[in-house]
Write a protein that holds these residues in place. Structure first.
Motif, PDB file in Angstrom:
ATOM      1  N   ALA A 136     102.246  93.301  78.951  1.00  0.00           N
ATOM      2  CA  ALA A 136     102.819  94.655  79.101  1.00  0.00           C
ATOM      3  C   ALA A 136     104.179  94.595  79.793  1.00  0.00           C
ATOM      4  O   ALA A 136     105.143  95.255  79.363  1.00  0.00           O
ATOM      5  N   GLU A 137     104.273  93.798  80.838  1.00  0.00           N
ATOM      6  CA  GLU A 137     105.544  93.684  81.567  1.00  0.00           C
ATOM      7  C   GLU A 137     106.599  92.992  80.712  1.00  0.00           C
ATOM      8  O   GLU A 137     107.774  93.365  80.741  1.00  0.00           O
ATOM      9  N   TYR A 138     106.175  91.993  79.951  1.00  0.00           N
ATOM     10  CA  TYR A 138     107.110  91.309  79.063  1.00  0.00           C
ATOM     11  C   TYR A 138     107.656  92.279  78.015  1.00  0.00           C
ATOM     12  O   TYR A 138     108.870  92.329  77.774  1.00  0.00           O
ATOM     13  N   LEU A 139     106.777  93.044  77.401  1.00  0.00           N
ATOM     14  CA  LEU A 139     107.219  94.004  76.390  1.00  0.00           C
ATOM     15  C   LEU A 139     108.185  95.026  76.984  1.00  0.00           C
ATOM     16  O   LEU A 139     109.156  95.419  76.337  1.00  0.00           O
ATOM     17  N   GLN A 140     107.911  95.443  78.205  1.00  0.00           N
ATOM     18  CA  GLN A 140     108.811  96.385  78.874  1.00  0.00           C
ATOM     19  C   GLN A 140     110.194  95.763  79.082  1.00  0.00           C
ATOM     20  O   GLN A 140     111.209  96.390  78.816  1.00  0.00           O
ATOM     21  N   ILE A 154     106.265  84.368  79.788  1.00  0.00           N
ATOM     22  CA  ILE A 154     105.188  84.996  80.556  1.00  0.00           C
ATOM     23  C   ILE A 154     104.545  83.980  81.499  1.00  0.00           C
ATOM     24  O   ILE A 154     104.327  84.269  82.690  1.00  0.00           O
ATOM     25  N   LYS A 155     104.265  82.785  81.011  1.00  0.00           N
ATOM     26  CA  LYS A 155     103.653  81.748  81.843  1.00  0.00           C
ATOM     27  C   LYS A 155     104.570  81.371  83.010  1.00  0.00           C
ATOM     28  O   LYS A 155     104.108  81.163  84.133  1.00  0.00           O
ATOM     29  N   TYR A 156     105.872  81.289  82.734  1.00  0.00           N
ATOM     30  CA  TYR A 156     106.821  80.968  83.797  1.00  0.00           C
ATOM     31  C   TYR A 156     106.785  82.050  84.873  1.00  0.00           C
ATOM     32  O   TYR A 156     106.690  81.753  86.059  1.00  0.00           O
ATOM     33  N   LYS A 157     106.885  83.301  84.444  1.00  0.00           N
ATOM     34  CA  LYS A 157     106.871  84.411  85.408  1.00  0.00           C
ATOM     35  C   LYS A 157     105.580  84.397  86.224  1.00  0.00           C
ATOM     36  O   LYS A 157     105.611  84.623  87.434  1.00  0.00           O
ATOM     37  N   GLN A 158     104.438  84.131  85.580  1.00  0.00           N
ATOM     38  CA  GLN A 158     103.158  84.099  86.285  1.00  0.00           C
ATOM     39  C   GLN A 158     103.102  82.975  87.306  1.00  0.00           C
ATOM     40  O   GLN A 158     102.578  83.150  88.403  1.00  0.00           O
ATOM     41  N   SER A 159     103.654  81.826  86.956  1.00  0.00           N
ATOM     42  CA  SER A 159     103.540  80.667  87.851  1.00  0.00           C
ATOM     43  C   SER A 159     104.566  80.671  88.968  1.00  0.00           C
ATOM     44  O   SER A 159     104.304  80.158  90.047  1.00  0.00           O
ATOM     45  N   VAL A 160     105.735  81.266  88.729  1.00  0.00           N
ATOM     46  CA  VAL A 160     106.804  81.167  89.711  1.00  0.00           C
ATOM     47  C   VAL A 160     107.053  82.474  90.466  1.00  0.00           C
ATOM     48  O   VAL A 160     107.331  82.449  91.659  1.00  0.00           O
ATOM     49  N   GLU A 161     106.928  83.594  89.787  1.00  0.00           N
ATOM     50  CA  GLU A 161     107.336  84.850  90.406  1.00  0.00           C
ATOM     51  C   GLU A 161     106.191  85.802  90.724  1.00  0.00           C
ATOM     52  O   GLU A 161     106.100  86.330  91.819  1.00  0.00           O
ATOM     53  N   ASP A 162     105.333  86.084  89.739  1.00  0.00           N
ATOM     54  CA  ASP A 162     104.334  87.126  89.895  1.00  0.00           C
ATOM     55  C   ASP A 162     103.137  86.811  89.013  1.00  0.00           C
ATOM     56  O   ASP A 162     103.205  86.977  87.803  1.00  0.00           O
ATOM     57  N   GLU A 163     102.037  86.379  89.635  1.00  0.00           N
ATOM     58  CA  GLU A 163     100.891  85.972  88.825  1.00  0.00           C
ATOM     59  C   GLU A 163     100.259  87.128  88.055  1.00  0.00           C
ATOM     60  O   GLU A 163      99.504  86.911  87.103  1.00  0.00           O
TER      61      GLU A 163
END
Length: 181
Positions: free
Chosen positions: A62-66, A48-57
């Motif tokens: 919820a998105e991870y669970l999906q 989740i932290k990676y996705k927030q920092s690199v792709e989509d803050e």
């Protein structure tokens, strides 16, 4: 197999590791979905932290669970591992290989799956990879694996969880091959 955390400890770990959590219910749902396993909670938080920092803050629990609940084709028999661990491992590997093409991270995991899990000298491993002309991307590959909590790095030493080693070895057996690319 894996000792799970108490609910409150799991919730506190997630809350203290992530920012902008919209509701406590999402924390509870994530912890429950991942059965309060420390290893998979740590990998989920890192993802989740990676996705927030690199792709989509705005990416969050919820998105991870999906994404986690999306269908995965597990080729490793689920009787060997808890289904939860397989799903998180698969999601993490697919993200690494999708975002960072090439197989350097996978090659490093393969090597690390065959040695003692603790006290692996980073410089020794880097020299080993230089024989395969992979030395140039070694540091960035190590950084990526660390950011997804697949390995730990401390004072020039690398460690890998025994479960991550076992999952990686089983993937090698399944593919019936080992390549350094």
């Amino acid at each position: 197999f894996l000792k799970d955390l108490e609910n409150e400890d799991a919730w506190e770990f997630v809350r203290s590791s992530l920012v902008n959590i919209p509701s406590h219910e999402l924390v509870v749902e994530l912890s429950k979905c991942l059965q309060n396993y420390p290893l998979v909670l740590q990998q989920a938080v890192a993802f989740i932290k990676y996705k927030q920092s690199v792709e989509d803050e705005s990416y969050g629990i919820a998105e991870y669970l999906q994404e986690l609940n999306s269908a995965f084709d597990h080729k490793i028999p689920s009787t060997v591992y808890d289904h939860t661990i397989l799903k998180v491992f698969d999601l993490t590997l697919s993200k690494i290989l999708g975002v960072h093409p090439g197989h350097n991270q996978l090659s490093i995991l393969y090597i690390l799956s065959l040695v003692m899990p603790d006290g692996i000298q980073k410089e020794f491993l880097k020299e080993l990879f230089s024989f395969f002309e992979l030395k140039e991307s070694f540091d960035s590959s190590i950084s990526i694996l660390k950011s997804f909590s697949l390995i730990g790095v401390n004072k020039g030493e690398i460690s890998i969880h025994r479960i991550v080693q076992k999952l990686t070895r089983d993937r090698i057996k399944l593919e019936n091959k080992f390549h350094l690319v």
